[in-house]
Structures are given as C-alpha cells and as structure tokens.
Design an enzyme around this catalytic site. Structure first.
Site, PDB file in Angstrom:
ATOM      1  N   CYS A 130       0.811  -1.223   0.000  1.00  0.00           N
ATOM      2  CA  CYS A 130       0.000   0.000   0.000  1.00  0.00           C
ATOM      3  C   CYS A 130       0.845   1.275   0.000  1.00  0.00           C
ATOM      4  O   CYS A 130       0.318   2.369  -0.221  1.00  0.00           O
ATOM      5  CB  CYS A 130      -0.939  -0.001   1.191  1.00  0.00           C
ATOM      6  N   HIS A 132      -3.170   6.556   2.038  1.00  0.00           N
ATOM      7  CA  HIS A 132      -3.676   5.277   1.549  1.00  0.00           C
ATOM      8  C   HIS A 132      -5.065   5.056   2.131  1.00  0.00           C
ATOM      9  O   HIS A 132      -5.284   5.220   3.334  1.00  0.00           O
ATOM     10  CB  HIS A 132      -2.729   4.145   1.966  1.00  0.00           C
ATOM     11  N   ASN A 173     -10.429  -0.797  -0.340  1.00  0.00           N
ATOM     12  CA  ASN A 173      -8.979  -0.714  -0.188  1.00  0.00           C
ATOM     13  C   ASN A 173      -8.345  -1.297  -1.445  1.00  0.00           C
ATOM     14  O   ASN A 173      -8.418  -2.496  -1.685  1.00  0.00           O
ATOM     15  CB  ASN A 173      -8.560  -1.502   1.058  1.00  0.00           C
TER      16      ASN A 173
END
Length: 340
Positions: A126, A264, A294
């Site tokens: 990420c 993120h 996500n």
C-alpha cells in the site's frame, strides 16, 4: 530516506519533478456491501461503520492488473492529449502482477510500443505508489530521465479470501497513472520525502510465495491475502501518525500548511485517527475507499484523480501523498502542485 531527509535543512528540497498528467480506471463490476452479505456473516451498517466502504470494483475474469494500468494510462492520454512515446522509464506499483515474470511494467511498455525505456515493478504494497514517486523523483533529479510513467494498479479480488469476513469486505480493484516530468518553469514539484519500515511486523500482512515462513512465523500457503487487522490498525494509527509528524517536522512544515492530504485508503477509521493525531484537518483528507474499497497501491492515485477531475487540487497548493501497509512500510511525498 527518513535518515537522509533529516540531514536537509527545512524546505531545502525542490526537485522540480512534477506531475503533469493523471488518469485512472476501475472495472465495471460493482460489489456492494449487500452482495457481501450473501457470502459471509456481515451487514452494510457494520461495514460502513467500521471501514467507510460502501462498495468496491471487481475485475472481470479476463481482466488483470496490466489491463487496468493500460486503461488508466489511456484515460490520461485522452484527457490531457499527452504522448507516452518518449517516456524514459515506467514504474508500476503492484502487489498483484499478472505474473512474477514478466513484470506489469514490461506489459505496459509493449502495449504502448515505447522504445528504449526502463521498466520495473515496485512491490511495496500500500506504500507502493508513494515509493514509486520517490524513485521517479530521484531519476529526474539526477538528470538521467526526463519523463516517467508512474502507475499504481491492483486486482486484489483475485487474491482475496471470500470466506474470511474480516478481509473480504475490504479489498477492491483499480489503477491510477501519472506522468512525471521536470517542471522547467520551477513552479512546482516534490518538496519533501519520507520513508521508514519495520520488517519485524511483516508477517502481519502477507501474500504467500515460495517460503513457508517469515522468520519464525509460518505462512498460510493458500495464495490468498492474509491480514491481522487489529495489529495493522494499531501500527497505522501510532507509527504512521508518528511518521507523518516526523516528516513534517524535518521539513519545517505545519499541519495547517497542507492543502490536501491523500493517505492510503485503508479504512476511514484509520484515516480519521491519523488526522486527529497529526493535526491535519479531516476535511483536507482525500480518500477513495467509499466507492472503491482498499485498492492498495491504487488507492492514492484513485483518490487524487477524483479530486483533480472536480477541480479541488489547484496550482500552488501543497499535496501530501502518504502510503502505508504491508512490509510494514510507509512512504510519503509532499508535492507543490503545478498542473492546471
């Protein structure tokens, strides 16, 4: 890079490596929270309250990370009338490549027929997109490259365990691409960078490969993403908040100096906690998890592009991109925005 950054006087870095174009792409298929209620014991109210996610996009069976990345680049080309024929380097941040070899960057190169360019995949989970910008910044600052494609793309649905209700509610697919070039006008570019990693916690988020374990920690060999959500949450709200504070302090930047914060998009609880601990106003946080979930390395460019499309991000503003996740690693880039 955090140690190197500490050796610079505040506000000393100005590389003039600027973002000059941006594009994004998400698959057509939507997976809503109601859809997940049919797969595991969960419900829409619980998912939204815990994560802020309403739906996520899911790649078709025939769609892979390279396809999403190529579509994001094409979106960028169509919107900004730019050419990628003379790109010097392609950097793709991904945890879900089509194959271990060749890399996604090579597939992008051949699709667009770019001659004489470097091509590399970056695996920093990420934090991958922000880390890739750091690498691109260094190549431009050194004078070795003039024009670089940086892409964050993921097809996490292909490695998600849809029997695990703790993780399957989180992940989605998407891609975002930017063009980085030297800003000859000197009006914008990268002004600060920060990175730090705690590999001792790497077993808290993993996608198994060849090794049966990470140190003394055995890995599930099912080819699916495994995450200890509670431990990652505690690390994120404490260590990532500390990392952001360290970055701003090293460069003499106050939280109120940040016009837009693009973290993120892990989940909204984490983003809210980071804002509260760092002093960055929640109203300045740009996220993509509500509609896309996500998306790991793609979450930052997806959120950034949405803001660019509606005119929120303006020339002269300070934009903080900050990725964090598997590794456990974190990477931040502060950019003086110059793109119209």
């Amino acid at each position: 890079m955090s140690n190197a950054a500490a050796n610079h006087a505040p506000n000393q870095i100005q590389s003039n490596a600027a973002i000059t174009a941006i594009g994004s792409y998400v698959p057509e298929r939507r997976m809503t929270n109601s859809d997940l209620e049919k797969l595991v014991d969960t419900n829409d109210e619980w998912i939204v309250r815990r994560t802020g996610i309403h739906e996520r996009r899911i790649a078709a069976e025939h769609e892979f990370t390279s396809d999403l990345c190529i579509a994001a680049i094409q979106d960028m080309i169509d919107r900004y009338a730019v050419s990628v024929d003379d790109v010097d380097y392609i950097i793709v941040a991904t945890t879900t490549p089509n194959a271990v070899v060749p890399g996604v960057a090579s597939l992008v190169q051949t699709r667009f027929g770019i001659v004489s360019c470097g091509a590399v995949d970056v695996q920093a989970a990420c934090a991958g997109f922000a880390s890739s910008i750091q690498l691109a910044n260094g190549l431009i600052l050194s004078g070795m490259c003039r024009k670089i494609l940086v892409i964050g793309g993921e097809t996490l649905s292909k490695v998600t365990d849809y029997t695990d209700r703790a993780t399957c509610i989180l992940f989605g697919d998407g891609a975002g691409a930017i063009l980085m070039e030297k800003d000859t006008a000197g009006s914008g570019g990268v002004t600060a960078m920060y990175s730090t990693t705690d590999g001792s916690l790497g077993h808290q988020v993993y996608l198994s490969g060849l090794a049966p374990s990470i140190g003394e920690h055995p890995l599930q060999q099912n080819g699916r993403l495994v995450q200890n959500g509670q431990e990652v949450y505690k690390w994120a709200i404490t260590q990532v908040s500390e990392g952001i504070t360290n970055m701003l302090t090293q460069y003499g930047i106050q939280p109120d100096d940040i016009d837009w914060f693009v973290p993120h998009s892990a989940n909204m609880r984490i983003v809210d906690a980071i804002c509260e601990r760092t002093g960055i106003a929640k109203e300045r946080a740009l996220t993509s998890m509500g509609d896309y979930g996500n998306t790991s390395a793609a979450s930052i460019p997806l959120a950034l592009d949405r803001a660019v499309r509606v005119g929120l991000v303006k020339p002269g503003q300070l934009v903080l991109l900050y990725g964090f996740g598997g590794g456990l690693t974190q990477a931040g880039v502060l950019i003086r925005w110059s793109m119209q």
